[in-house]
Design a protein around this motif. Sequence first.
Motif, PDB file in Angstrom:
ATOM      1  N   GLU A   1      14.521  65.141  -8.104  1.00 14.52           N
ATOM      2  CA  GLU A   1      15.698  65.902  -7.720  1.00 14.52           C
ATOM      3  C   GLU A   1      16.689  64.898  -7.148  1.00 14.52           C
ATOM      4  OE1 GLU A   1      14.981  69.357  -5.377  1.00 14.52           O
ATOM      5  OE2 GLU A   1      13.109  69.797  -6.393  1.00 14.52           O
TER       6      GLU A   1
ATOM      7  N   ALA B   1      21.127  64.027  -6.313  1.00  9.86           N
ATOM      8  CA  ALA B   1      22.515  64.489  -6.243  1.00  9.86           C
ATOM      9  C   ALA B   1      23.400  63.366  -5.741  1.00  9.86           C
ATOM     10  CB  ALA B   1      22.646  65.688  -5.313  1.00  9.86           C
TER      11      ALA B   1
ATOM     12  N   GLU C   1      25.841  74.345  -6.461  1.00 10.98           N
ATOM     13  CA  GLU C   1      25.322  73.052  -6.005  1.00 10.98           C
ATOM     14  C   GLU C   1      25.150  73.036  -4.490  1.00 10.98           C
ATOM     15  OE1 GLU C   1      24.281  69.853  -7.439  1.00 10.98           O
ATOM     16  OE2 GLU C   1      23.890  71.447  -8.877  1.00 10.98           O
TER      17      GLU C   1
ATOM     18  N   ARG D   1      22.051  74.983  -3.818  1.00  8.60           N
ATOM     19  CA  ARG D   1      20.861  74.246  -4.273  1.00  8.60           C
ATOM     20  C   ARG D   1      20.466  73.172  -3.274  1.00  8.60           C
ATOM     21  NH1 ARG D   1      19.457  69.670  -6.987  1.00  8.60           N
ATOM     22  NH2 ARG D   1      17.947  69.801  -8.649  1.00  8.60           N
ATOM     23  N   TRP D   2      21.426  72.571  -2.594  1.00 10.89           N
ATOM     24  CA  TRP D   2      21.162  71.488  -1.666  1.00 10.89           C
ATOM     25  C   TRP D   2      21.248  71.930  -0.205  1.00 10.89           C
ATOM     26  CZ3 TRP D   2      18.550  67.472  -3.028  1.00 10.89           C
ATOM     27  CH2 TRP D   2      18.535  67.122  -4.376  1.00 10.89           C
TER      28      TRP D   2
ATOM     29  N   HIS E   1      23.011  71.939   4.950  1.00 10.73           N
ATOM     30  CA  HIS E   1      23.201  71.150   3.736  1.00 10.73           C
ATOM     31  C   HIS E   1      22.565  69.783   3.963  1.00 10.73           C
ATOM     32  CE1 HIS E   1      25.221  68.887   0.545  1.00 10.73           C
ATOM     33  NE2 HIS E   1      25.299  70.070  -0.071  1.00 10.73           N
ATOM     34  N   VAL E   2      21.959  69.217   2.904  1.00 13.98           N
ATOM     35  CA  VAL E   2      21.250  67.943   3.063  1.00 13.98           C
ATOM     36  C   VAL E   2      22.151  66.836   3.593  1.00 13.98           C
ATOM     37  CG1 VAL E   2      19.481  68.451   1.342  1.00 13.98           C
ATOM     38  CG2 VAL E   2      21.552  67.254   0.646  1.00 13.98           C
TER      39      VAL E   2
ATOM     40  N   VAL F   1      14.572  69.608  -1.498  1.00 16.49           N
ATOM     41  CA  VAL F   1      15.709  69.781  -0.599  1.00 16.49           C
ATOM     42  C   VAL F   1      15.260  69.709   0.864  1.00 16.49           C
ATOM     43  CG1 VAL F   1      15.638  72.323  -0.632  1.00 16.49           C
ATOM     44  CG2 VAL F   1      17.775  71.155  -0.115  1.00 16.49           C
TER      45      VAL F   1
END
Length: 141
Positions: free
Chosen positions: A15, A17, A28, A31-32, A39-40, A111
């Motif tokens: 995975e 990004a 997106e 997803r993250w 958020h990551v 994630v």
Amino acid sequence: MIESKARPVRRRVIEAATLGTRNQPQAEITRWTCPHEQHVSQGCVTCYRSAAEADPVLPLWEVAVWFISPRPIPIKVLHDIHRHGRNFALGQPSTPLVFLLTGQARAAQGVEAVAGLVGFLLQSLRAIDDFTVTEVRAVHF
């Protein structure tokens, strides 16, 4: 007679990004975003703490986080990361003020592993008080 045994083939899950200042589509962003709604790129201290107490049956993720910092990180801090455990390492590729943090984390999803590693930056590295995550990658086999 030579006997051969078939080995199950493990599938590698990757995975990744590239993050930046551009607007990301909502899909997106979702997803993250970890289960704790972080958020990551902002990190999640809860994901970081959870990885330390994670069930050993959860996948082991190899995580890499590239980030930039407006100020240099002291050499002592770069070296102290190695003593932390969980195979954490912080290095500086050839580009000034670009850093690479790597480590291992047990988590159900990539994630969570990434958000936890960035959460480590938030909680443990007071010397890195300002950073921008530019790219992330999580791999498990």
